[in-house]
Write a protein that holds these residues in place. Structure first.
Motif, PDB file in Angstrom:
ATOM      1  N   LYS A   1      -3.533   6.429  -2.172  1.00  0.00           N
ATOM      2  CA  LYS A   1      -3.755   6.623  -3.607  1.00  0.00           C
ATOM      3  C   LYS A   1      -4.302   5.395  -4.333  1.00  0.00           C
ATOM      4  CE  LYS A   1      -1.183   8.382  -7.255  1.00  0.00           C
ATOM      5  NZ  LYS A   1       0.209   8.346  -7.701  1.00  0.00           N
ATOM      6  N   LYS A   2      -3.564   4.284  -4.221  1.00  0.00           N
ATOM      7  CA  LYS A   2      -3.934   3.108  -5.005  1.00  0.00           C
ATOM      8  C   LYS A   2      -5.289   2.539  -4.557  1.00  0.00           C
ATOM      9  CE  LYS A   2       0.732   1.855  -4.701  1.00  0.00           C
ATOM     10  NZ  LYS A   2       1.655   0.831  -4.226  1.00  0.00           N
ATOM     11  N   ILE A   3      -5.490   2.584  -3.257  1.00  0.00           N
ATOM     12  CA  ILE A   3      -6.745   2.032  -2.729  1.00  0.00           C
ATOM     13  C   ILE A   3      -7.935   2.877  -3.204  1.00  0.00           C
ATOM     14  CG2 ILE A   3      -8.034   1.510  -0.594  1.00  0.00           C
ATOM     15  CD1 ILE A   3      -5.676  -0.339  -0.884  1.00  0.00           C
ATOM     16  N   LEU A   4      -7.761   4.200  -3.161  1.00  0.00           N
ATOM     17  CA  LEU A   4      -8.861   5.084  -3.587  1.00  0.00           C
ATOM     18  C   LEU A   4      -9.182   4.876  -5.069  1.00  0.00           C
ATOM     19  CD1 LEU A   4      -8.160   8.428  -1.677  1.00  0.00           C
ATOM     20  CD2 LEU A   4     -10.073   6.835  -1.336  1.00  0.00           C
ATOM     21  N   GLN A   5      -8.107   4.750  -5.840  1.00  0.00           N
ATOM     22  CA  GLN A   5      -8.303   4.509  -7.279  1.00  0.00           C
ATOM     23  C   GLN A   5      -9.105   3.227  -7.511  1.00  0.00           C
ATOM     24  OE1 GLN A   5      -4.523   4.151  -9.250  1.00  0.00           O
ATOM     25  NE2 GLN A   5      -4.570   6.304  -9.859  1.00  0.00           N
ATOM     26  N   PHE A   6      -8.715   2.210  -6.770  1.00  0.00           N
ATOM     27  CA  PHE A   6      -9.363   0.908  -6.921  1.00  0.00           C
ATOM     28  C   PHE A   6     -10.841   0.982  -6.510  1.00  0.00           C
ATOM     29  CE2 PHE A   6      -9.838  -3.682  -5.587  1.00  0.00           C
ATOM     30  CZ  PHE A   6      -9.664  -4.228  -6.854  1.00  0.00           C
ATOM     31  N   LEU A   7     -11.096   1.699  -5.416  1.00  0.00           N
ATOM     32  CA  LEU A   7     -12.481   1.857  -4.964  1.00  0.00           C
ATOM     33  C   LEU A   7     -13.308   2.573  -6.031  1.00  0.00           C
ATOM     34  CD1 LEU A   7     -11.935   2.958  -1.226  1.00  0.00           C
ATOM     35  CD2 LEU A   7     -13.025   0.830  -1.976  1.00  0.00           C
ATOM     36  N   LYS A   8     -12.687   3.600  -6.645  1.00  0.00           N
ATOM     37  CA  LYS A   8     -13.399   4.365  -7.679  1.00  0.00           C
ATOM     38  C   LYS A   8     -13.749   3.496  -8.886  1.00  0.00           C
ATOM     39  CE  LYS A   8     -11.997   9.013  -6.592  1.00  0.00           C
ATOM     40  NZ  LYS A   8     -10.651   9.610  -6.525  1.00  0.00           N
TER      41      LYS A   8
ATOM     42  N   ILE B   1       0.824  -1.230   0.000  1.00  0.00           N
ATOM     43  CA  ILE B   1       0.000   0.000   0.000  1.00  0.00           C
ATOM     44  C   ILE B   1       0.851   1.270   0.000  1.00  0.00           C
ATOM     45  CG2 ILE B   1      -1.769   1.240   1.318  1.00  0.00           C
ATOM     46  CD1 ILE B   1      -2.935  -1.460   2.098  1.00  0.00           C
ATOM     47  N   PRO B   2       1.864   1.542   0.761  1.00  0.00           N
ATOM     48  CA  PRO B   2       2.191   0.837   1.997  1.00  0.00           C
ATOM     49  C   PRO B   2       1.492   1.437   3.217  1.00  0.00           C
ATOM     50  CG  PRO B   2       3.934   2.375   1.433  1.00  0.00           C
ATOM     51  CD  PRO B   2       2.878   2.536   0.383  1.00  0.00           C
ATOM     52  N   ILE B   3       1.447   0.584   4.259  1.00  0.00           N
ATOM     53  CA  ILE B   3       1.013   1.033   5.587  1.00  0.00           C
ATOM     54  C   ILE B   3       2.296   1.262   6.374  1.00  0.00           C
ATOM     55  CG2 ILE B   3      -0.133   0.337   7.733  1.00  0.00           C
ATOM     56  CD1 ILE B   3      -1.925  -1.521   6.003  1.00  0.00           C
ATOM     57  N   LEU B   4       2.561   2.513   6.733  1.00  0.00           N
ATOM     58  CA  LEU B   4       3.816   2.824   7.426  1.00  0.00           C
ATOM     59  C   LEU B   4       3.637   2.762   8.934  1.00  0.00           C
ATOM     60  CD1 LEU B   4       5.230   5.768   5.324  1.00  0.00           C
ATOM     61  CD2 LEU B   4       6.071   3.413   5.448  1.00  0.00           C
ATOM     62  N   THR B   5       4.598   2.115   9.571  1.00  0.00           N
ATOM     63  CA  THR B   5       4.514   2.001  11.030  1.00  0.00           C
ATOM     64  C   THR B   5       5.776   2.555  11.673  1.00  0.00           C
ATOM     65  OG1 THR B   5       5.582  -0.164  11.119  1.00  0.00           O
ATOM     66  CG2 THR B   5       3.198  -0.143  10.802  1.00  0.00           C
ATOM     67  N   LYS B   6       5.666   2.814  12.964  1.00  0.00           N
ATOM     68  CA  LYS B   6       6.856   3.181  13.737  1.00  0.00           C
ATOM     69  C   LYS B   6       6.886   2.341  15.006  1.00  0.00           C
ATOM     70  CE  LYS B   6       4.705   6.570  16.625  1.00  0.00           C
ATOM     71  NZ  LYS B   6       4.532   7.862  17.139  1.00  0.00           N
ATOM     72  N   GLY B   7       8.018   2.330  15.650  1.00  0.00           N
ATOM     73  CA  GLY B   7       8.124   1.590  16.901  1.00  0.00           C
ATOM     74  C   GLY B   7       8.791   0.244  16.703  1.00  0.00           C
ATOM     75  N   SER B   8       8.866  -0.512  17.810  1.00  0.00           N
ATOM     76  CA  SER B   8       9.650  -1.749  17.759  1.00  0.00           C
ATOM     77  C   SER B   8       8.860  -2.869  17.080  1.00  0.00           C
ATOM     78  CB  SER B   8      10.049  -2.154  19.168  1.00  0.00           C
ATOM     79  OG  SER B   8       8.885  -2.266  19.947  1.00  0.00           O
ATOM     80  N   TYR B   9       9.597  -3.851  16.611  1.00  0.00           N
ATOM     81  CA  TYR B   9       8.968  -5.020  16.004  1.00  0.00           C
ATOM     82  C   TYR B   9       7.997  -5.659  16.979  1.00  0.00           C
ATOM     83  CZ  TYR B   9      12.367  -4.665  12.278  1.00  0.00           C
ATOM     84  OH  TYR B   9      13.105  -4.214  11.221  1.00  0.00           O
ATOM     85  N   SER B  10       6.964  -6.219  16.427  1.00  0.00           N
ATOM     86  CA  SER B  10       5.865  -6.892  17.132  1.00  0.00           C
ATOM     87  C   SER B  10       5.022  -5.966  18.026  1.00  0.00           C
ATOM     88  CB  SER B  10       6.336  -8.140  17.890  1.00  0.00           C
ATOM     89  OG  SER B  10       7.000  -7.809  19.066  1.00  0.00           O
ATOM     90  N   HIS B  11       5.406  -4.711  18.127  1.00  0.00           N
ATOM     91  CA  HIS B  11       4.549  -3.751  18.851  1.00  0.00           C
ATOM     92  C   HIS B  11       4.510  -2.425  18.120  1.00  0.00           C
ATOM     93  CE1 HIS B  11       4.073  -6.293  22.309  1.00  0.00           C
ATOM     94  NE2 HIS B  11       5.370  -6.520  22.300  1.00  0.00           N
ATOM     95  N   SER B  12       4.558  -2.469  16.794  1.00  0.00           N
ATOM     96  CA  SER B  12       4.588  -1.208  16.054  1.00  0.00           C
ATOM     97  C   SER B  12       3.227  -0.527  16.085  1.00  0.00           C
ATOM     98  CB  SER B  12       4.991  -1.469  14.605  1.00  0.00           C
ATOM     99  OG  SER B  12       6.338  -1.856  14.563  1.00  0.00           O
ATOM    100  N   ARG B  13       3.227   0.726  15.679  1.00  0.00           N
ATOM    101  CA  ARG B  13       1.997   1.515  15.598  1.00  0.00           C
ATOM    102  C   ARG B  13       1.853   2.038  14.175  1.00  0.00           C
ATOM    103  NH1 ARG B  13       0.110  -0.272  18.744  1.00  0.00           N
ATOM    104  NH2 ARG B  13      -0.249   0.008  20.932  1.00  0.00           N
TER     105      ARG B  13
END
Ligand code: ASP
Ligand code: MG
Length: 404
Positions: A119-126, A100-112
């Motif tokens: 963009k791509k998802i909205l296009q696809f929905l349209k 997509i990407p879904i961006l995260t921060k924080g440590s592995y296995s407990h990211s946020r």
């Protein structure tokens, strides 16, 4: 665009039959004219299997590789859902976090989750497509796969609802809503129509296992309404929402409880400044979660008794830490593993006097001894003997007019 986010939990996609049923639910929203974003977790049991594999390699499995493997279950379920929709004549495709990407921060296995590239998802929905997005996973700034904590696909769905400004976020699961208490313990439990984030947070962290506390916290911070519904029965669910959307005049919203607590008492502790800190410091450093704490007033000004509760699983470690702690002196340690914490939760208690009295009085009438008490703004918890648990839940449920 009228967008709805539908999240399906492990049991809702736990078999091929259930995945077909999930597709049916998705199609019913498409037919109502919604654009649907689906977030799914892995088929039930799959993530646990993956965790077991890592343990077979090492008890210290590299965190970055851990996230990479445990997030794979979601790829399977999402592809199966998308495949089913395509088979039924709908435009659909699965999306992994990094795509997509879904961006995260924080440590592995407990990211946020930080942000989502829409963009791509909205296009696809349209184009009339239905994206099926893997819950639980994302990527970090180094483009490595991350996960957001066990049970975290709820949090993924909530963040999707936020970024895509969805009209609704519906969590499909194996229970048909949030109940006033566990129906398996108290048959008179009732489904709650609306519950505030704050109450739900207390209920969740006190042991009502519908959603993880951090997911509710995400919803609260982002003001996202969440509906919890069953994917097996077509029944109205429960809405988790802002306080001001709730008009019901119940003082108490629910009774929750835990079963796996242990009470530890240090008898005859030297009463001097810093002793509580000396007792709890090693526990804290070893990530042992101390819950309720009471210190008796010392009658002779020299010694006192200190009682606290921990989870049963932490007992062995706690005992060792206390016994090896050179900074403290006490006469004896007593341990009771057969205790339960019962709590009443409700924002109504902020403005209603006498709730504490009613609770204690109701318990007293049933001859239930209270071992420890703790309170917050919207909850009162008591520790009781495990054998009294059901009786305590029943009597409080009745006292606060929650019975079915
Ligand atoms: N599949 C992941 C887990 O089991 C995420 C989730 O179910 O929400 O923890
Ligand atoms: Mg799960």
């Amino acid at each position: 665009m009228k967008i709805v986010v539908l999240k399906f939990g492990g049991t809702s996609v736990g078999s091929i039959e259930r995945i077909k049923n999930t597709a049916k639910i998705i199609i019913s929203y498409l037919k109502q004219g919604y654009k649907v974003i689906v977030v799914s977790s892995a088929m039930s049991g799959e993530t646990n299997k993956l965790v077991k594999l890592t343990k077979k390699i090492s008890n210290n499995f590299a965190p970055s590789e851990y996230d990479s493997i445990v997030s794979t279950g979601e790829q399977v379920s999402c592809s199966l859902i998308a495949g089913r929709l395509i088979d039924k004549g709908f435009l659909s495709r699965s999306w992994l976090g990094w795509q997509i990407p879904i961006l995260t921060k924080g440590s592995y296995s407990h990211s946020r989750i930080l942000s989502v590239n829409k963009k791509k998802i909205l296009q696809f929905l349209k184009q009339g497509g239905t994206p099926i997005i893997t819950g639980f996973q994302g990527i970090n700034a180094e483009s490595r796969i991350t996960t957001v904590g066990r049970g975290g696909s709820d949090a993924s769905a909530i963040m999707m609802a936020k970024f895509f400004k969805a009209e609704k976020c519906i969590i499909y699961t194996d229970v048909d809503g949030v109940y006033t208490t566990d129906p398996n313990v108290a048959p008179k439990a009732k489904k709650i129509k609306k519950i505030s984030y704050e109450e739900m947070l207390e209920m969740a962290s006190l042991g009502s296992k519908v959603m993880m506390p951090h997911s509710i916290q995400d919803a609260r911070l982002n003001r996202i309404d969440i509906e919890v519904r069953s994917s097996f029965k077509n029944l109205p669910g429960s809405l988790i929402t802002k306080k001001k959307n709730i008009s019901s005049n119940n003082i108490i919203r629910g009774v929750s409880f835990t079963k796996n607590d242990t009470k530890v008492t240090l008898v005859g502790v030297k009463d001097k400044p810093g002793v509580a800190a000396s007792i709890f410091e090693p526990l804290f450093k070893n990530l042992i979660n101390v819950d309720m704490v009471v210190q008796n007033i010392s009658s002779n000004k020299r010694e006192t008794d200190l009682t606290f509760t921990i989870k049963n699983d932490d007992l062995a470690k706690t005992e060792k830490l206390i016994k090896n702690n050179r900074k403290i002196n006490f006469k004896k340690i007593t341990i009771d593993e057969k205790v339960s914490k019962v709590s009443i939760v409700g924002v109504g208690m902020i403005t209603t006097p006498g709730v504490t009295f009613r609770m204690f009085n109701a318990l007293a009438k049933k001859n239930i001894n209270i071992l420890v008490i703790s309170t917050s703004e919207i909850k009162i918890s008591v520790l009781v003997d495990q054998k009294n648990l059901k009786k305590a839940v029943d009597v409080l449920h009745k006292e606060f007019k929650l019975d079915y």
